[in-house]
Design an enzyme around this catalytic site. Structure first.
Site, short mmCIF file in Angstrom:
data_model
loop_
_atom_site.label_atom_id
_atom_site.label_comp_id
_atom_site.label_asym_id
_atom_site.label_seq_id
_atom_site.Cartn_x
_atom_site.Cartn_y
_atom_site.Cartn_z
N LYS A 125 -9.98 -0.55 10.80
CA LYS A 125 -10.10 -1.76 9.97
C LYS A 125 -10.39 -2.98 10.83
O LYS A 125 -10.38 -4.11 10.35
CB LYS A 125 -8.82 -1.96 9.15
CG LYS A 125 -8.61 -0.89 8.07
CD LYS A 125 -7.43 -1.24 7.23
CE LYS A 125 -6.90 -0.06 6.45
NZ LYS A 125 -7.66 0.26 5.26
N CYS B 2 -4.73 2.48 -3.69
CA CYS B 2 -3.48 3.00 -3.12
C CYS B 2 -2.35 1.99 -3.25
O CYS B 2 -1.56 1.79 -2.31
CB CYS B 2 -3.66 3.40 -1.66
SG CYS B 2 -4.77 4.75 -1.43
N HIS C 82 0.88 -1.18 0.00
CA HIS C 82 0.00 0.00 0.00
C HIS C 82 0.91 1.23 0.00
O HIS C 82 2.02 1.17 0.55
CB HIS C 82 -0.83 -0.05 1.29
CG HIS C 82 -1.88 1.01 1.41
ND1 HIS C 82 -1.60 2.29 1.82
CD2 HIS C 82 -3.21 0.97 1.20
CE1 HIS C 82 -2.72 2.99 1.86
NE2 HIS C 82 -3.71 2.21 1.48
N GLN D 30 -4.16 -5.06 7.02
CA GLN D 30 -5.16 -5.97 6.42
C GLN D 30 -5.17 -7.35 7.07
O GLN D 30 -5.92 -8.22 6.64
CB GLN D 30 -4.90 -6.12 4.92
CG GLN D 30 -5.15 -4.87 4.12
CD GLN D 30 -6.61 -4.42 4.16
OE1 GLN D 30 -7.51 -5.18 4.48
NE2 GLN D 30 -6.84 -3.16 3.85
N ASP E 264 3.38 -4.60 8.11
CA ASP E 264 2.17 -3.79 7.99
C ASP E 264 0.99 -4.74 8.21
O ASP E 264 0.67 -5.57 7.34
CB ASP E 264 2.15 -3.15 6.59
CG ASP E 264 0.83 -2.43 6.30
OD1 ASP E 264 -0.12 -2.57 7.08
OD2 ASP E 264 0.78 -1.73 5.26
N1 PMP Z 1 -1.46 -0.69 4.68
C1 PMP Z 1 -2.42 -1.42 4.10
C2 PMP Z 1 -2.10 -2.80 3.62
C3 PMP Z 1 -3.71 -0.90 3.98
O1 PMP Z 1 -4.67 -1.62 3.41
C4 PMP Z 1 -3.97 0.40 4.47
C5 PMP Z 1 -5.35 1.02 4.36
N2 PMP Z 1 -6.02 0.78 3.18
C6 PMP Z 1 -2.93 1.11 5.07
C7 PMP Z 1 -1.70 0.53 5.16
C8 PMP Z 1 -3.15 2.48 5.64
O2 PMP Z 1 -3.99 2.43 6.72
P1 PMP Z 1 -4.56 3.78 7.39
O3 PMP Z 1 -5.16 4.57 6.27
O4 PMP Z 1 -5.56 3.30 8.36
O5 PMP Z 1 -3.40 4.46 8.01
#
Ligand code: PMP
Length: 407
Positions: free
Chosen positions: A227, A365, A124, A204, A201
């Protein structure tokens, strides 16, 4: 299907009980953000009704009570992710802030010109851009682990990349586009033979697989409350004490300070050193209840039920013939990205929405990943434990409608 009490669970999520465009709402955008159970919603309003107060700095009753809940939640998270100490649990705004904190602070302390940082092509942007920027600032090189067509990491390429110049590896546990569960334990073991720390990270993975940072032996682990059925604006950074101790503060002001003199400032101990300013106390109240909610359902039960949803959806979409599933790894969470023939995902998304179904379309993203697949976007349906196979049937109907209109 297993005996998962989905009907009962759905009663806890008031938002699901509504119609949009005259149809029952089907919420399949859980990878972007999950819905909140009434228990979490009540915890937040309860905080404002009885406990609202700034924490840590007050001797009065309300401040002490809110501080106690805040610090108890830190202990609860320590136990939830099996960290060695609650000093290793830092509250942040979410995964993005947690990663930025590490990239910036670890980078200043440990990364020098000529060094290397490894990420993968499926990250991401939040686990890509902070490292790209840090490498530019520090004169280091960003190296990218490629994938194979199924959406799994090319582990041979990864092994060939790790060397004595590598200063840190940042990898997602689960891809937000492919659903792939990466072999992070194997990556960490290999990195540790070189003494290299690994950031995972967990944005997910946390709500689908939980996390055991001791078992993974990861050096940093990040996740977002929103999430995992908790509010937005609250998240966690776990870091091993030996690294957090050595890293300089990320932001300054507030509780992160021990003493300030005209001649200089000394910083507070962990975890406060990394918690500048008034924290998101209501978010912590919500996160606490969300974790209890998940624990009561049981991570194992959640995983089994969600796997059934994934298998059901994969089977139904595959049977439609001209659906291309992007991400066919053997190990996946309950997320499915796809293309409908040559129909643009945005066109598909608009029609699916009009049928009351919330899916996400776009690059999610993860532009480097979509460039790798040479596609501009996908349709993504991501399931949570409150979703049902009947809802998946409704999505299949909506896809048939899309095909009728554009096919
Ligand atoms: N890493 C991953 C794999 C994600 O899916 C996301 C959110 N879509 C993020 C980081 C960023 O998370 P946040 O917007 O809650 O900071």
């Amino acid at each position: 299907m297993t005996n998962f009490p989905v009907d009962l669970i759905r009663k806890d999520f008031p938002i699901l009980n509504q119609t949009v465009y005259g149809r029952p709402l089907v919420y399949f955008d859980n990878a972007a953000s999950t819905q909140k159970p009434v228990q979490v919603i009540r915890a937040i309003s309860g905080y404002y009704e009885t406990d609202n107060c700034n924490i840590h700095r007050g001797v009065h009753y309300l401040s002490q009570r809110a501080t106690e809940v805040y610090e108890d939640t830190r202990k609860q998270i320590r136990q939830f992710i099996n960290a060695a100490s609650s000093q290793e649990i830092i509250f942040t705004r979410g995964t993005t802030e947690s990663i930025n904190l590490v990239a910036s602070s670890y980078g200043k302390q440990y990364v020098n010109p000529g060094d290397e940082v490894i990420v993968s092509v499926m990250e991401h942007h939040s686990n890509f851009v902070p490292w790209q920027l840090m490498c530019q600032e520090r004169g280091a090189k960003l190296r990218i682990i490629p994938i194979v067509e199924s959406g799994e990491l090319d582990m041979n390429a990864f092994r060939g990349m790790v060397n004595e110049r590598t200063k840190i590896i940042a990898i997602t546990h689960v891809s937000n586009v492919l659903g792939t569960i990466n072999p992070v334990k194997e990556i960490i073991q290999h990195a540790h033979t070189f003494g290299i720390p690994v950031l995972v990270d967990g944005a997910q993975s946390i709500s689908h697989l939980g996390a055991d940072v001791k078992d993974l032996d990861c050096d940093f682990y990040c996740f977002s409350g929103h999430k995992m059925y908790a509010p937005m604006g609250i998240g966690v950074l776990y870091g091993k004490e030996k690294y957090l101790d050595a890293m300089p503060p990320y932001q300054s002001g507030g509780e992160m300070i021990k003493e300030v003199h005209l001649s200089g400032t000394t910083f507070n101990d962990l975890p406060f050193k990394f918690e500048a300013g008034t924290p998101n106390v209501e978010g912590v109240y919500g996160l606490r209840v969300a974790i209890s909610y998940i624990q009561e359902l049981g991570m194992e039960n959640i995983a089994v039920y969600e796997k059934e949803l994934l298998d059901y959806a994969t089977e139904k979409l595959t049977a439609m013939g001209d659906i291309r599933i992007i991400g066919t790894a053997k190990e996946k969470t309950s997320l499915i990205s796809f293309l409908i023939g040559s129909i643009h995902p945005y066109d598909a998304g608009v029609i699916i929405d009009k049928m009351g179904i919330a899916v996400r379309t776009g690059h999610h993203c993860a532009m480097p990943l979509l460039e790798w697949y040479k596609i501009p976007a996908t349709v993504r349906a991501s399931f949570a434990f409150y979703n049902t196979t009947e809802e998946i049937d409704l999505m299949v109907e909506a896809i048939l409608k899309v095909k009728q209109m554009f096919g």
